[in-house]
Design a protein around this motif. Sequence first.
Motif, mmCIF file in Angstrom:
data_model
loop_
_atom_site.group_PDB
_atom_site.id
_atom_site.type_symbol
_atom_site.label_atom_id
_atom_site.label_comp_id
_atom_site.label_asym_id
_atom_site.label_seq_id
_atom_site.Cartn_x
_atom_site.Cartn_y
_atom_site.Cartn_z
ATOM 1 N N ALA A 86 48.687 -21.610 -6.525
ATOM 2 C CA ALA A 86 47.689 -20.550 -6.664
ATOM 3 C C ALA A 86 47.741 -19.665 -5.430
ATOM 4 O O ALA A 86 47.986 -20.145 -4.317
ATOM 5 C CB ALA A 86 46.288 -21.129 -6.809
ATOM 6 N N LEU A 87 47.504 -18.381 -5.632
ATOM 7 C CA LEU A 87 47.357 -17.437 -4.529
ATOM 8 C C LEU A 87 45.887 -17.379 -4.158
ATOM 9 O O LEU A 87 45.028 -17.176 -5.015
ATOM 10 C CB LEU A 87 47.839 -16.042 -4.946
ATOM 11 C CG LEU A 87 47.614 -14.928 -3.911
ATOM 12 C CD1 LEU A 87 48.418 -15.186 -2.636
ATOM 13 C CD2 LEU A 87 47.973 -13.577 -4.518
ATOM 14 N N LYS B 120 50.142 -9.133 -7.844
ATOM 15 C CA LYS B 120 50.895 -8.725 -9.042
ATOM 16 C C LYS B 120 51.898 -9.791 -9.449
ATOM 17 O O LYS B 120 52.030 -10.127 -10.633
ATOM 18 C CB LYS B 120 51.595 -7.393 -8.797
ATOM 19 C CG LYS B 120 50.648 -6.219 -8.713
ATOM 20 C CD LYS B 120 51.368 -4.943 -8.326
ATOM 21 C CE LYS B 120 50.349 -3.835 -8.058
ATOM 22 N NZ LYS B 120 50.951 -2.687 -7.398
ATOM 23 N N ARG B 121 52.621 -10.337 -8.475
ATOM 24 C CA ARG B 121 53.639 -11.353 -8.767
ATOM 25 C C ARG B 121 53.012 -12.656 -9.242
ATOM 26 O O ARG B 121 53.538 -13.311 -10.148
ATOM 27 C CB ARG B 121 54.531 -11.563 -7.557
ATOM 28 C CG ARG B 121 55.427 -10.349 -7.344
ATOM 29 C CD ARG B 121 56.404 -10.439 -6.195
ATOM 30 N NE ARG B 121 56.912 -11.743 -5.923
ATOM 31 C CZ ARG B 121 56.883 -12.311 -4.714
ATOM 32 N NH1 ARG B 121 56.370 -11.675 -3.677
ATOM 33 N NH2 ARG B 121 57.385 -13.515 -4.535
ATOM 34 N N VAL C 190 57.985 -15.424 -1.496
ATOM 35 C CA VAL C 190 57.073 -16.387 -2.120
ATOM 36 C C VAL C 190 57.481 -16.603 -3.570
ATOM 37 O O VAL C 190 57.700 -15.649 -4.322
ATOM 38 C CB VAL C 190 55.605 -15.906 -2.044
ATOM 39 C CG1 VAL C 190 54.694 -16.782 -2.896
ATOM 40 C CG2 VAL C 190 55.126 -15.882 -0.606
ATOM 41 N N ASP C 191 57.568 -17.880 -3.946
ATOM 42 C CA ASP C 191 57.891 -18.261 -5.315
ATOM 43 C C ASP C 191 56.678 -19.013 -5.864
ATOM 44 O O ASP C 191 56.330 -20.084 -5.373
ATOM 45 C CB ASP C 191 59.126 -19.152 -5.329
ATOM 46 C CG ASP C 191 59.559 -19.558 -6.726
ATOM 47 O OD1 ASP C 191 58.847 -19.237 -7.706
ATOM 48 O OD2 ASP C 191 60.620 -20.202 -6.834
ATOM 49 N N PHE C 192 56.030 -18.476 -6.860
ATOM 50 C CA PHE C 192 54.842 -19.091 -7.417
ATOM 51 C C PHE C 192 55.170 -20.212 -8.415
ATOM 52 O O PHE C 192 54.285 -20.888 -8.888
ATOM 53 C CB PHE C 192 53.950 -18.038 -8.099
ATOM 54 C CG PHE C 192 53.272 -17.150 -7.092
ATOM 55 C CD1 PHE C 192 52.166 -17.600 -6.398
ATOM 56 C CD2 PHE C 192 53.748 -15.881 -6.825
ATOM 57 C CE1 PHE C 192 51.545 -16.809 -5.453
ATOM 58 C CE2 PHE C 192 53.136 -15.066 -5.888
ATOM 59 C CZ PHE C 192 52.032 -15.537 -5.201
ATOM 60 N N ASP D 190 49.508 -28.865 -0.523
ATOM 61 C CA ASP D 190 50.632 -28.192 0.124
ATOM 62 C C ASP D 190 50.130 -26.791 0.423
ATOM 63 O O ASP D 190 49.437 -26.194 -0.412
ATOM 64 C CB ASP D 190 51.846 -28.105 -0.814
ATOM 65 C CG ASP D 190 52.491 -29.459 -1.086
ATOM 66 O OD1 ASP D 190 52.404 -30.347 -0.215
ATOM 67 O OD2 ASP D 190 53.073 -29.617 -2.169
ATOM 68 N N VAL D 191 50.481 -26.259 1.600
ATOM 69 C CA VAL D 191 49.943 -24.964 1.997
ATOM 70 C C VAL D 191 51.055 -24.074 2.525
ATOM 71 O O VAL D 191 51.716 -24.404 3.513
ATOM 72 C CB VAL D 191 48.847 -25.102 3.078
ATOM 73 C CG1 VAL D 191 48.301 -23.729 3.454
ATOM 74 C CG2 VAL D 191 47.722 -26.012 2.592
ATOM 75 N N THR D 192 51.245 -22.939 1.847
ATOM 76 C CA THR D 192 52.176 -21.913 2.305
ATOM 77 C C THR D 192 51.364 -20.744 2.842
ATOM 78 O O THR D 192 50.570 -20.146 2.115
ATOM 79 C CB THR D 192 53.082 -21.431 1.153
ATOM 80 O OG1 THR D 192 53.857 -22.542 0.690
ATOM 81 C CG2 THR D 192 54.003 -20.318 1.613
ATOM 82 N N LEU D 193 51.547 -20.448 4.115
ATOM 83 C CA LEU D 193 50.924 -19.293 4.747
ATOM 84 C C LEU D 193 51.894 -18.129 4.628
ATOM 85 O O LEU D 193 53.064 -18.259 4.999
ATOM 86 C CB LEU D 193 50.624 -19.598 6.213
ATOM 87 C CG LEU D 193 50.016 -18.468 7.042
ATOM 88 C CD1 LEU D 193 48.668 -18.033 6.479
ATOM 89 C CD2 LEU D 193 49.894 -18.908 8.497
ATOM 90 N N VAL D 194 51.442 -17.010 4.099
ATOM 91 C CA VAL D 194 52.321 -15.853 3.925
ATOM 92 C C VAL D 194 52.306 -15.064 5.231
ATOM 93 O O VAL D 194 51.300 -14.455 5.602
ATOM 94 C CB VAL D 194 51.912 -14.990 2.721
ATOM 95 C CG1 VAL D 194 52.937 -13.886 2.497
ATOM 96 C CG2 VAL D 194 51.774 -15.855 1.469
#
Length: 184
Positions: A11-12, A40-41, A180-182, A130-134
Motif C-alpha cells: 500500500a502507498l 497514479k501508479r 517503486v514496484d507495487f 516491510d517498509v519502503t521509504l521513497v
Amino acid sequence: MSTFSDRTRSALIVIDVQRDVVANAYRRDETIGNISGLVKRARAAGAPVVWVQHSDEEMEKGSDAWQIVPELSPAADEPVIHKIYGDSFEATDLEDVLSAAGVGRLVVSGAESDACIRSTVHGAFTRGYDVTLVSDAHTTSDMTQWGAPPPEVAISHINLYWQFQGAPERTAAVTAAQDVDFRS
C-alpha cells in the motif's frame, strides 16, 4: 517478507501532505509531483492508497491549513486517517485499514521527513511491516532554528539510515519513486 504471512499486498501511504505542513517544504513541488506519480501508479496497479492528515492546536481539523494540498486528492474509496501523534498508527485505525486490505508492505511518502515520516516508518517496522521509504517523495521544512540539520541533510540522513534497518522477517528499503514496484 513481513511478519504477516497472510498479508501480501503493498500500500502507498501519503502522510501529512497538507497545505501548512508543506507550505515551505524543501523541494515542495518536485516532492508533490513524485507523490502524485506514485498515487497514479499505485491506483493503476490496484494497490491501496491510504492518506494521513495530522491535526493539532496549530492546525485545526477542517481548517484551510489542514487540507491536503490541491495538487493531490484522495479518491472517494481511499481511506483518510486522522492523527494527532507523529506515528500514523498511534490512536488511529490505520492498522485495521491495512489488515482489512491484506497489506504487509508499506510504501511511505509525505512530510515531515524528520518527524511524522520517521515516526511512522519506525512504528510500521516494529509492528511487523516491510517498509519502503521513497527517497524522493518525502520532504521537510527548515527546522534549523530548533537545532535540526538543514532539510536536505535531514532527508539524506533518513534515507541513509533507513536502508540499513533490519529485523527478523521484515525488510526496510529506500527506493526512488520511479523504481517503486507495487506488485512486491
